[in-house]
Design a protein around this motif. Structure first.
Motif, PDB file in Angstrom:
ATOM      1  N   UNK A 131      20.031 140.360 119.412  1.00  0.00           N
ATOM      2  CA  UNK A 131      19.261 140.184 120.211  1.00  0.00           C
ATOM      3  C   UNK A 131      19.931 140.448 121.795  1.00  0.00           C
ATOM      4  N   UNK A 164      22.420 138.608 123.835  1.00  0.00           N
ATOM      5  CA  UNK A 164      23.913 138.311 123.173  1.00  0.00           C
ATOM      6  C   UNK A 164      24.454 139.777 123.463  1.00  0.00           C
ATOM      7  N   UNK A 190      20.791 135.776 108.162  1.00  0.00           N
ATOM      8  CA  UNK A 190      20.111 136.895 109.097  1.00  0.00           C
ATOM      9  C   UNK A 190      20.052 138.294 108.135  1.00  0.00           C
ATOM     10  N   UNK A 191      19.000 139.094 108.002  1.00  0.00           N
ATOM     11  CA  UNK A 191      17.696 138.811 108.917  1.00  0.00           C
ATOM     12  C   UNK A 191      16.626 137.970 108.282  1.00  0.00           C
ATOM     13  N   UNK A 204      26.597 138.928 112.166  1.00  0.00           N
ATOM     14  CA  UNK A 204      27.626 138.737 111.224  1.00  0.00           C
ATOM     15  C   UNK A 204      27.615 139.734 109.988  1.00  0.00           C
ATOM     16  N   UNK A 211      11.818 145.814 111.807  1.00  0.00           N
ATOM     17  CA  UNK A 211      11.830 144.999 110.393  1.00  0.00           C
ATOM     18  C   UNK A 211      10.855 146.145 109.625  1.00  0.00           C
ATOM     19  N   UNK A 212       9.826 146.910 110.397  1.00  0.00           N
ATOM     20  CA  UNK A 212       8.949 147.764 109.749  1.00  0.00           C
ATOM     21  C   UNK A 212       9.275 148.990 109.758  1.00  0.00           C
ATOM     22  N   UNK A 270      24.656 140.917 108.398  1.00  0.00           N
ATOM     23  CA  UNK A 270      23.638 141.076 107.317  1.00  0.00           C
ATOM     24  C   UNK A 270      22.454 142.028 108.021  1.00  0.00           C
ATOM     25  N   UNK A 271      22.220 141.531 109.112  1.00  0.00           N
ATOM     26  CA  UNK A 271      21.048 142.581 109.582  1.00  0.00           C
ATOM     27  C   UNK A 271      21.276 143.948 110.075  1.00  0.00           C
ATOM     28  N   UNK A 296      20.616 145.709 106.725  1.00  0.00           N
ATOM     29  CA  UNK A 296      19.137 145.980 106.747  1.00  0.00           C
ATOM     30  C   UNK A 296      18.789 147.141 107.588  1.00  0.00           C
ATOM     31  N   UNK A 338      17.333 143.553 115.537  1.00  0.00           N
ATOM     32  CA  UNK A 338      17.112 144.004 114.273  1.00  0.00           C
ATOM     33  C   UNK A 338      15.379 143.515 113.914  1.00  0.00           C
ATOM     34  N   UNK A 339      15.006 142.550 114.711  1.00  0.00           N
ATOM     35  CA  UNK A 339      13.785 142.031 114.274  1.00  0.00           C
ATOM     36  C   UNK A 339      12.600 143.042 114.798  1.00  0.00           C
ATOM     37  N   UNK A 340      12.866 144.061 115.935  1.00  0.00           N
ATOM     38  CA  UNK A 340      11.785 144.823 116.178  1.00  0.00           C
ATOM     39  C   UNK A 340      12.139 146.145 115.409  1.00  0.00           C
TER      40      UNK A 340
END
Lengths: 77, 378
Positions: free
Chosen positions: B32, B35, A16-17, B79, B57-58, B81-82, B85, B53-55
């Motif tokens: 998410x 979770x 991830x991600x 974990x 990305x931009x 990583x995100x 980011x 995080x996936x919301x």
């Protein structure tokens, strides 16, 4: 998986991600109704891809696990 | 992805200290939403928001107005990583005090923080190891150079370091019961440090390893203090409490600060509800009111004392714990058998692991333990 797959994306070994970053990028190249097949090994990918697909209006058609590899089929919305 | 800018990071140990000190904290949880809703960081002065995080990305435009400008922003994910980011995206948006939490909720779930509870009469002390990410509590009793561990968690390193630093010879490792919400590190710790591992026999009928039995009234000498076993079934049929130094009452998963144990995790709620009633309304009632109750779990941050520890006098719990004040037996039965919270994540597999029946690898054990503990009923 029977049915049409328009593109296969390999995200094995990515944490991830990155699986979602790559999936999103790939989805942007597809047109509505096309199907992307994704392979990933990060366990978190399942919940995250499901949630991401829902929020983005895409449809997770199916997912399965085979020898530690998670496979997803997402139809672009 | 641009990785040029190094994002600042914070360890879960540093973050845990801040939460236990009740500092004002702002946390962005980038997991998410399912979770997040299931399990998240809690603290008396913690403000936490969730955006996956996936919301983001931009970029973080969509949440910029929710982020504090003059305060540290701690970003956490599953974990680590995100969160890195996302922290970078926030930094790029012009915020300067942004930190990614190293190792994410996985590391958070495994962190143990030792807190001194109090002294023993003939020298020595008792320490509570707070597993803040999961609400598990374990105990180290130290007296005259000897030590005993009770309800050891899976991560042995923090205990080993502490025991070594304090020159303690570990003699006894005890589990109050066969745990269903976390994997016991008791047997392994005993093996590694040459101590004996003890379990209540009624919880151990299916275990695949050798152990010493804990029976009602047994006493264990640890340095100049004594640990006394008090059989107190109800959460499991073997559940046993320990009275230490005539001052402390380790209740395991039978009695918590703001709740009581649930009898259903081994599938026998109906059979064990009578035992639970008897333990809480008779057995414990005969004990001294000034014993300090030290449970194996806590459920919410409201149960935490100012110093971050979890404890309360038995007498005070008889005044204010709802579960100790249900006079009608039928109502009690209903409370502890109906409308129970969901069972802990992977609790069957965790029980089998604690029996020695299955031996999942470390990564699988981690996954099994993710999530809240849910051992209580309120």
């Amino acid at each position: 998986m029977t049915g049409q797959v328009d593109k296969v994306l390999d995200c094995k070994g990515l944490a991830c991600p990155m699986p979602i970053v790559r999936t999103k990028k790939e989805m942007d190249t597809l047109t509505s109704g096309q199907v992307l097949e994704i392979h990933a090994t990060d366990k978190g990918a399942k919940n995250d891809l499901t949630a991401w697909a829902n929020s983005g209006g895409h449809e997770l058609i199916k997912d399965e696990e085979e020898n530690g590899v998670l496979k997803f089929w997402i139809k672009k919305g | 992805m641009d990785t040029e800018t190094a994002v600042k990071t914070i360890t879960v140990k540093e973050l845990a200290r801040k939460v236990l000190n009740h500092e004002d904290l702002f946390i962005l949880d980038a997991r998410n939403t399912d979770d997040f809703d299931d399990w998240k960081i809690e603290g008396k002065n913690v403000e936490i928001i969730n955006t996956p995080y996936f919301d983001l990305l931009e970029g973080v435009d969509s949440i910029e107005d929710k982020l504090p400008e003059n305060k540290e922003i701690y970003v956490i994910c599953a974990k680590g990583g995100s969160s890195e980011f996302v922290a970078q995206q926030i930094s790029e948006a012009g915020f300067t005090n942004v930190y990614s939490v190293e190792g994410g909720m996985k590391a958070w779930s495994e962190h143990l923080e030792p807190i001194k509870i109090g002294e023993l009469k003939n020298g020595g002390a008792i320490y509570q190891f707070v597993r803040i990410g999961k609400g598990c509590l374990s105990y180290l009793v130290e007296s005259n150079g000897e030590g005993a561990m009770i309800d050891t968690n899976r991560m042995l390193e923090p205990y080993e370091t502490y025991i070594k630093e304090h020159n303690i010879k570990l003699t006894h490792v005890l589990d109050t019961h066969l745990h269903a919400d976390h994997i016991s590190g008791g047997r392994k710790l005993a093996e590694k440090l040459g101590a004996t591992y003890h379990l209540p026999p009624k919880d151990a009928t299916e275990v695949t390893f050798d152990y010493q039995q804990i029976n009602d009234g047994d006493e264990y000498e640890v340095g100049k203090t004594t640990i006394k076993a008090v059989y107190s079934p109800g959460h499991t049929i073997g559940s046993t409490s320990f009275i230490i130094d005539d001052q402390y009452l380790l209740t395991g998963d039978i009695l918590f600060i703001d709740s009581i144990g649930r009898p259903d995790l081994a599938g026998k709620a109906e059979d064990w509800v009578g035992d639970l009633r008897n333990t809480l309304y008779k057995r414990y009632k005969d004990l001294a009111d000034n014993l300090l109750v030290l449970p194996a779990h806590y459920m919410g941050i409201n149960e935490m004392n100012e110093d971050g520890s979890i404890s309360e006098k038995l007498g005070a719990l008889y005044q204010k714990n709802h579960g100790l004040n249900i006079t009608d037996e039928n109502e009690f039965r209903k409370t502890v058998t109906e409308n129970l919270p969901p069972q802990p994540n992977s609790y069957q597999e965790i029980r089998e692991t604690n029996m020695g029946k299955i031996t999942p690898d470390e990564e699988q054990q981690r996954e099994m333990e993710i999530g809240p503990n849910r051992c209580a009923v309120r």
